[in-house]
Each structure stands twice: as structure tokens, then as C-alpha cells.
Design a protein around this motif. Structure first.
Motif, PDB file in Angstrom:
ATOM      1  N   PHE A 108       0.613  -1.240   0.060  1.00  0.00           N
ATOM      2  CA  PHE A 108      -0.059  -0.113  -0.117  1.00  0.00           C
ATOM      3  C   PHE A 108       0.924   1.331   0.043  1.00  0.00           C
ATOM      4  O   PHE A 108       0.593   2.061  -0.673  1.00  0.00           O
ATOM      5  CB  PHE A 108      -0.800   0.064   1.146  1.00  0.00           C
ATOM      6  CG  PHE A 108      -1.880   1.336   1.261  1.00  0.00           C
ATOM      7  CD1 PHE A 108      -2.785   1.662   0.355  1.00  0.00           C
ATOM      8  CD2 PHE A 108      -1.466   2.317   2.284  1.00  0.00           C
ATOM      9  CE1 PHE A 108      -3.537   2.533   0.402  1.00  0.00           C
ATOM     10  CE2 PHE A 108      -2.214   3.253   2.391  1.00  0.00           C
ATOM     11  CZ  PHE A 108      -3.377   3.572   1.550  1.00  0.00           C
ATOM     12  N   ALA A 109       1.855   1.138   0.712  1.00  0.00           N
ATOM     13  CA  ALA A 109       2.972   2.435   0.894  1.00  0.00           C
ATOM     14  C   ALA A 109       3.321   2.716  -0.547  1.00  0.00           C
ATOM     15  O   ALA A 109       3.263   4.298  -0.910  1.00  0.00           O
ATOM     16  CB  ALA A 109       4.010   2.164   1.805  1.00  0.00           C
ATOM     17  N   GLY A 110       3.793   1.717  -1.194  1.00  0.00           N
ATOM     18  CA  GLY A 110       4.189   2.117  -2.659  1.00  0.00           C
ATOM     19  C   GLY A 110       2.961   2.802  -3.538  1.00  0.00           C
ATOM     20  O   GLY A 110       3.517   3.655  -4.321  1.00  0.00           O
ATOM     21  N   PHE A 111       1.983   2.065  -3.487  1.00  0.00           N
ATOM     22  CA  PHE A 111       1.063   2.558  -4.320  1.00  0.00           C
ATOM     23  C   PHE A 111       0.458   3.948  -4.029  1.00  0.00           C
ATOM     24  O   PHE A 111       0.299   4.650  -4.735  1.00  0.00           O
ATOM     25  CB  PHE A 111      -0.317   1.554  -3.931  1.00  0.00           C
ATOM     26  CG  PHE A 111      -1.772   2.214  -4.525  1.00  0.00           C
ATOM     27  CD1 PHE A 111      -1.938   2.114  -5.815  1.00  0.00           C
ATOM     28  CD2 PHE A 111      -2.624   2.575  -3.523  1.00  0.00           C
ATOM     29  CE1 PHE A 111      -3.155   2.609  -6.064  1.00  0.00           C
ATOM     30  CE2 PHE A 111      -3.738   2.842  -3.890  1.00  0.00           C
ATOM     31  CZ  PHE A 111      -4.024   3.060  -5.229  1.00  0.00           C
ATOM     32  N   LEU A 112       0.444   4.089  -2.611  1.00  0.00           N
ATOM     33  CA  LEU A 112       0.021   5.393  -2.399  1.00  0.00           C
ATOM     34  C   LEU A 112       1.125   6.436  -2.775  1.00  0.00           C
ATOM     35  O   LEU A 112       0.682   7.656  -3.257  1.00  0.00           O
ATOM     36  CB  LEU A 112      -0.085   5.544  -0.641  1.00  0.00           C
ATOM     37  CG  LEU A 112      -0.538   6.991  -0.257  1.00  0.00           C
ATOM     38  CD1 LEU A 112      -2.046   7.299  -0.500  1.00  0.00           C
ATOM     39  CD2 LEU A 112      -0.582   6.854   1.324  1.00  0.00           C
ATOM     40  N   THR A 113       2.354   6.098  -2.776  1.00  0.00           N
ATOM     41  CA  THR A 113       3.365   7.098  -3.287  1.00  0.00           C
ATOM     42  C   THR A 113       3.149   7.441  -4.793  1.00  0.00           C
ATOM     43  O   THR A 113       3.175   8.771  -5.273  1.00  0.00           O
ATOM     44  CB  THR A 113       4.648   6.515  -3.039  1.00  0.00           C
ATOM     45  OG1 THR A 113       5.037   6.390  -1.520  1.00  0.00           O
ATOM     46  CG2 THR A 113       5.828   7.500  -3.479  1.00  0.00           C
ATOM     47  N   VAL A 114       2.837   6.573  -5.514  1.00  0.00           N
ATOM     48  CA  VAL A 114       2.796   6.687  -6.923  1.00  0.00           C
ATOM     49  C   VAL A 114       1.421   7.271  -7.326  1.00  0.00           C
ATOM     50  O   VAL A 114       1.408   8.389  -8.122  1.00  0.00           O
ATOM     51  CB  VAL A 114       2.881   5.336  -7.523  1.00  0.00           C
ATOM     52  CG1 VAL A 114       2.377   5.497  -9.144  1.00  0.00           C
ATOM     53  CG2 VAL A 114       4.471   4.695  -7.606  1.00  0.00           C
ATOM     54  N   VAL A 115       0.446   6.911  -6.523  1.00  0.00           N
ATOM     55  CA  VAL A 115      -0.926   7.497  -6.876  1.00  0.00           C
ATOM     56  C   VAL A 115      -1.131   8.845  -6.599  1.00  0.00           C
ATOM     57  O   VAL A 115      -1.654   9.975  -7.236  1.00  0.00           O
ATOM     58  CB  VAL A 115      -2.043   6.600  -6.251  1.00  0.00           C
ATOM     59  CG1 VAL A 115      -2.014   7.191  -4.896  1.00  0.00           C
ATOM     60  CG2 VAL A 115      -3.415   7.033  -7.064  1.00  0.00           C
ATOM     61  N   VAL A 116      -0.273   9.415  -5.380  1.00  0.00           N
ATOM     62  CA  VAL A 116      -0.384  11.006  -4.995  1.00  0.00           C
ATOM     63  C   VAL A 116       0.606  11.776  -6.084  1.00  0.00           C
ATOM     64  O   VAL A 116       0.235  12.599  -6.222  1.00  0.00           O
ATOM     65  CB  VAL A 116       0.274  10.752  -3.485  1.00  0.00           C
ATOM     66  CG1 VAL A 116       0.538  12.262  -3.210  1.00  0.00           C
ATOM     67  CG2 VAL A 116      -0.911  10.365  -2.519  1.00  0.00           C
ATOM     68  N   ALA A 117       1.799  11.143  -6.218  1.00  0.00           N
ATOM     69  CA  ALA A 117       2.616  11.641  -6.977  1.00  0.00           C
ATOM     70  C   ALA A 117       1.850  12.035  -8.546  1.00  0.00           C
ATOM     71  O   ALA A 117       2.029  13.148  -9.304  1.00  0.00           O
ATOM     72  CB  ALA A 117       3.958  11.166  -7.439  1.00  0.00           C
ATOM     73  N   LEU A 118       1.127  10.887  -8.843  1.00  0.00           N
ATOM     74  CA  LEU A 118       0.394  11.017 -10.417  1.00  0.00           C
ATOM     75  C   LEU A 118      -0.580  12.332 -10.063  1.00  0.00           C
ATOM     76  O   LEU A 118      -0.965  13.005 -11.119  1.00  0.00           O
ATOM     77  CB  LEU A 118      -0.181   9.733 -10.717  1.00  0.00           C
ATOM     78  CG  LEU A 118       0.855   8.659 -11.264  1.00  0.00           C
ATOM     79  CD1 LEU A 118      -0.035   7.653 -11.670  1.00  0.00           C
ATOM     80  CD2 LEU A 118       0.788   9.357 -12.819  1.00  0.00           C
ATOM     81  N   ALA A 119      -1.293  12.178  -9.030  1.00  0.00           N
ATOM     82  CA  ALA A 119      -2.366  13.303  -9.036  1.00  0.00           C
ATOM     83  C   ALA A 119      -1.624  14.658  -9.079  1.00  0.00           C
ATOM     84  O   ALA A 119      -2.513  15.698  -9.700  1.00  0.00           O
ATOM     85  CB  ALA A 119      -2.995  12.924  -7.562  1.00  0.00           C
ATOM     86  N   ALA A 120      -0.682  14.887  -8.498  1.00  0.00           N
ATOM     87  CA  ALA A 120      -0.102  16.156  -8.568  1.00  0.00           C
ATOM     88  C   ALA A 120       0.341  16.407  -9.907  1.00  0.00           C
ATOM     89  O   ALA A 120       0.246  17.529 -10.205  1.00  0.00           O
ATOM     90  CB  ALA A 120       1.004  16.358  -7.527  1.00  0.00           C
ATOM     91  N   VAL A 121       0.894  15.556 -10.527  1.00  0.00           N
ATOM     92  CA  VAL A 121       1.632  15.823 -11.987  1.00  0.00           C
ATOM     93  C   VAL A 121       0.430  15.993 -12.868  1.00  0.00           C
ATOM     94  O   VAL A 121       0.453  16.941 -13.834  1.00  0.00           O
ATOM     95  CB  VAL A 121       2.467  14.613 -12.210  1.00  0.00           C
ATOM     96  CG1 VAL A 121       2.822  14.732 -13.883  1.00  0.00           C
ATOM     97  CG2 VAL A 121       3.712  14.699 -11.585  1.00  0.00           C
ATOM     98  N   ASP A 122      -0.816  15.219 -12.395  1.00  0.00           N
ATOM     99  CA  ASP A 122      -1.737  15.395 -13.681  1.00  0.00           C
ATOM    100  C   ASP A 122      -2.275  16.740 -13.231  1.00  0.00           C
ATOM    101  O   ASP A 122      -2.880  17.403 -14.186  1.00  0.00           O
ATOM    102  CB  ASP A 122      -2.956  14.327 -13.275  1.00  0.00           C
ATOM    103  CG  ASP A 122      -3.906  14.302 -14.189  1.00  0.00           C
ATOM    104  OD1 ASP A 122      -3.976  14.155 -15.448  1.00  0.00           O
ATOM    105  OD2 ASP A 122      -5.073  14.575 -13.680  1.00  0.00           O
ATOM    106  N   ALA A 123      -2.333  17.358 -12.175  1.00  0.00           N
ATOM    107  CA  ALA A 123      -3.092  18.684 -11.843  1.00  0.00           C
ATOM    108  C   ALA A 123      -2.029  19.463 -12.332  1.00  0.00           C
ATOM    109  O   ALA A 123      -2.552  20.581 -13.140  1.00  0.00           O
ATOM    110  CB  ALA A 123      -3.091  18.895 -10.409  1.00  0.00           C
ATOM    111  N   ALA A 124      -0.762  19.452 -12.718  1.00  0.00           N
ATOM    112  CA  ALA A 124       0.008  20.517 -13.199  1.00  0.00           C
ATOM    113  C   ALA A 124      -0.256  20.180 -14.947  1.00  0.00           C
ATOM    114  O   ALA A 124      -0.247  21.458 -15.526  1.00  0.00           O
ATOM    115  CB  ALA A 124       1.482  20.090 -12.989  1.00  0.00           C
ATOM    116  N   ALA A 125      -0.332  19.282 -15.217  1.00  0.00           N
ATOM    117  CA  ALA A 125      -0.603  18.994 -16.688  1.00  0.00           C
ATOM    118  C   ALA A 125      -1.906  19.530 -17.050  1.00  0.00           C
ATOM    119  O   ALA A 125      -1.847  20.516 -18.258  1.00  0.00           O
ATOM    120  CB  ALA A 125      -0.314  17.539 -17.201  1.00  0.00           C
ATOM    121  N   GLY A 126      -2.894  19.407 -16.447  1.00  0.00           N
ATOM    122  CA  GLY A 126      -4.149  19.902 -16.753  1.00  0.00           C
ATOM    123  C   GLY A 126      -4.054  21.703 -16.830  1.00  0.00           C
ATOM    124  O   GLY A 126      -4.803  22.040 -17.853  1.00  0.00           O
TER     125      GLY A 126
END
Length: 423
Positions: A108-126
């Protein structure tokens, strides 16, 4: 001849005109292939390939949504500082890298790291994607260009969903790993595509830039953001609440849900450009948003009828309700683009576009639970107060946009000038 003209008109409203508008729309379609593929296959990937429980997946996605909500304004400021194209390309490369690491996630820790990073990056891209489209095009073309992008975005999502069907049919760990690596490759291709778009000259920045969260003090603009964001609840109504209502309160077969989703996709592709007419000014965008709100309210009055009908009549009521919500989505989306393109100042557009997205992020947090509770768990009477809420939003949004339009934006230094791309 009549049929030929009809076909020509339909093609004109789906295929963008040559030039930057077409390039941006094709980019959106390519990107959406990856997005649609993951959207359709992510739940199975998380549980089958990563071994996570449904509760862990839900918790991780909720935390990621919170990060996206908190980060959208400062990430929008990065676009103002470094330029939308540069931030957009970097965000796509980071998205590709993060997706490529998914198969190696452990626990879960690894999943949470990736999914949170993706959320931030996706917000910047949008934010960067939207700011680039606004900066690169003349004011009269912006809303239409965004409509073409959304039309082809739905084509890409459909293609991605079709590919996901193959992956789900194979249903092996190796297939799911190939799926996320394919998505990473799609995002890298999109990054190369964006890098080849015309470069924009630097927009003059004020001598004393705003603080990262100063835009939140612009009360008229934030009021518009809130109202417009709440109207994006049509997505939650169509994809979450309506299917739950059909399953629990009607005698319609389950397959009608897939049919209504397909109907939505087809009509968005065919009609989005046509529905964007007149939304390229702030008053026109406000009126489009008002129409969208009132159509959502009408949907809320029609859909409970399907709970007391039987057989074919139930299907007719559901199709009518779906059509009302689809038209609401078409005009409300155009209204949102018009407001985003006209209200923010050119010198602080990234921060303002990021702040505008807060209303939508708030809707994502409260609408799924709130609208499901009102529309589904009440047995049907909750649709009526829901309709009243959207009527109030519709009545409020035109005067609130007028208030925002008559109030100077923070950090605005001069009237906007058209930005010419550098070949």
C-alpha cells in the motif's frame, strides 16, 4: 444532396480545421487513449496485479484527490513562472515515468506514493494544457478549439476502453503490466507531440508577482469557480448516481447502463463543437452555464418518474433523462471553457486557472456521496431538493459572473493582447 450536406456538416463539427486547433485536438485524442485504457482497467490492475484490497484502493485515491485539491493553485503558479509548454511536457514525462513504475510497486505504501505523485503531476499538466490553449489562440477561437479537443478526447477514451476489453479478456498479470507500460509509452508520445507545438513568447510578468495563494482572495472569481465547479456534478450524476438509481429503483435491465454511457460518448463527439457556440465571451459563457444548470434540474425532475413506470416506458423515461443531462453537459462544458478563457488575467493565468479548478475538485469530494444519498438512498424524494439546488445555481451564476467581470483581477497589469506562436 441533403444527405451529403448533412454528412459534410457532421464531419465539420468533429474534424478540427487544419492548424493549431487540429494539433491540440489530436494531442488530446492520443493522450486520452492512455487515459481511457487506465480508467477502464485500473480497478482490476490495482487488485489483481498489485494485490491491493478495494478499501486500500479507495483510500489511496481519496488521499490523491485531496493532494490534487491542495496543490492545484501552487502548481498553476508554476505554469506562470516557467511557461505552460515547458510544464506540460515535463508533467507528461513524469506521468510516463510514474506509470512505468507501477508494476514494481510493493504494498500500500508504494501504491500511495505513486498515486499521490500522479495526482500532483496530472493537476500540473491539466492547468498547463489549458493555459497553453488559451495563450496560443485568438480569443474568438479558444472555446471552439477546446470543444474540438473534448470531442476527440472522447474518441480517444473510447479507443482506450476498447483496448482495455482485450486486456481484461486475457486477464493475466503480464497483460496488466504491459497495459501500464503501453500507457507510459502513450504519454511519452504525447510529450513529444506537445514539444513540437509552436513555442509561445514569454508573457510579461508583473514586477511584484502575487503570492502563491493570493488568487484565493479574489472573491468574485472564487465565487464563479465554486458555482461552475458544482455544475460539473453532471459527470457524477451520469456515471455514478444514474446507474445506481437504475439498478436499485427501476425495472430496466442492467445493460441499459452501458447503452447510456455509449450514447453519451457518441453525442459528445458529434455535438460538442456545435454546443459551444456563443460561449466565447464571459456573458455568453454565463448564460451557457445557466442553461446547463436548469437542464440538470429538469433531469432531476424527470429521472424519478422511471421508478414508478414499467417496461418500455421506463426505458423511454431513462433515455429522455439521459438526453437532458447530456445536453446539460454539452452547454455547461462550453460555459466553463468560456469563463476560464475570459476571466483570468494573462499575466497570472496559470494561478487563476488552477484556482478555477478548485470548484471542480470540491465537487469531486462532495458530490458522489451527497448526490447518491439524495437521489438514491431516499427512495426518490431527494431528487426534488437536488433540482432546487441546481435551479439556485443557475439563477446565481449570471449575476456572479457579471460581478467578477466588473472587478479587476489581482495581478492584472494591462488589457490582454493576442499572443502569436513562434514558428
Amino acid at each position: 444532396m441533403g444527405a451529403r450536406e448533412t454528412i459534410r456538416t457532421a464531419v465539420h463539427h468533429v474534424v478540427p480545421p487544419a492548424g493549431l486547433t487540429r494539433a491540440l485536438a489530436v494531442q488530446a485524442m492520443v493522450y486520452a487513449v492512455g487515459g481511457g485504457l487506465f480508467q477502464a482497467g485500473s480497478a482490476v490492475f490495482f487488485t489483481r496485479a498489485l494485490g491491493l484490497s478495494a478499501a486500500q484502493v479507495g483510500l489511496g485515491l481519496s488521499i490523491a484527490a485531496g493532494v490534487s485539491l491542495l496543490g492545484t493553485v501552487p502548481l498553476g503558479g508554476l505554469t506562470d513562472r516557467y511557461g505552460p509548454q515547458r510544464v506540460w511536457v515535463l508533467a507528461l514525462v513524469l506521468e510516463a515515468a510514474l506509470f512505468a513504475t507501477y508494476p514494481f510497486v510493493g504494498g500500500f505504501a508504494g501504491f500511495l506514493t505513486v498515486v499521490v505523485a500522479l495526482a500532483a503531476v496530472d493537476a500540473a499538466a491539466g492547468v498547463a494544457r489549458q493555459v497553453y490553449s488559451i495563450n496560443a489562440l485568438p480569443p474568438a477561437e479558444r472555446v471552439t478549439a477546446m470543444a474540438y479537443q473534448r470531442s476527440l478526447l472522447n474518441v480517444g477514451f473510447g479507443l482506450g476502453a476498447a483496448i482495455s476489453g482485450l486486456v481484461l479478456a486475457v486477464d493475466t498479470i503480464a497483460a496488466y503490466r504491459v497495459m501500464v507500460w503501453f500507457i507510459a509509452a502513450v504519454f511519452l508520445v504525447t510529450a513529444l507531440f506537445v514539444r513540437r507545438l509552436p513555442r509561445l513568447p514569454e508573457v510579461a510578468r508583473p514586477a511584484e508577482p502575487m503570492s502563491r495563494f493570493a488568487v484565493l482572495r479574489d472573491r468574485p472569481f472564487m465565487a464563479v469557480s465554486l458555482l461552475s465547479g458544482l455544475l460539473t456534478a453532471h459527470q457524477t450524476l451520469y456515471l455514478t448516481v444514474l446507474p445506481l438509481w437504475i439498478l436499485t429503483h427501476t425495472d430496466a435491465p442492467k445493460t441499459v447502463i452501458a447503452g447510456l454511457v455509449l450514447l453519451n460518448t457518441i453525442l459528445i463527439v458529434l455535438l460538442q463543437v456545435r454546443a459551444s457556440r456563443g460561449a466565447d465571451t464571459a456573458p455568453g459563457a454565463a448564460r451557457a452555464s445557466r442553461r446547463g444548470a436548469l437542464l440538470i434540474a429538469l433531469f432531476c425532475l424527470v429521472v424519478p418518474i422511471s421508478g414508478v413506470t414499467r417496461g418500455t416506458l421506463t426505458l423511454v423515461v431513462l433515455v429522455v433523462a439521459a438526453l437532458l443531462l447530456i445536453v446539460a453537459e454539452l452547454v455547461e462544458s462550453a460555459g466553463t471553457w468560456g469563463l476560464t478563457a475570459t476571466l483570468p488575467p494573462a499575466t497570472q493565468r496559470g494561478a487563476y486557472v488552477g484556482a478555477f479548478r478548485l470548484g471542480t475538485q470540491l465537487q469531486y469530494l462532495i458530490a458522489p456521496a451527497g448526490l447518491t444519498a439524495l437521489g438514491v438512498t431516499t427512495g426518490g424524494w431527494g431528487w426534488f431538493p437536488t433540482a432546487a439546488v441546481f435551479v439556485l445555481i443557475g439563477l446565481a451564476i449570471v449575476p456572479v459572473v457579471a460581478w467578477a467581470g466588473g472587478t479587476p483581477r489581482l495581478g492584472a497589469t494591462a488589457p490582454e493582447q493576442t499572443v502569436t506562436p513562434v514558428p
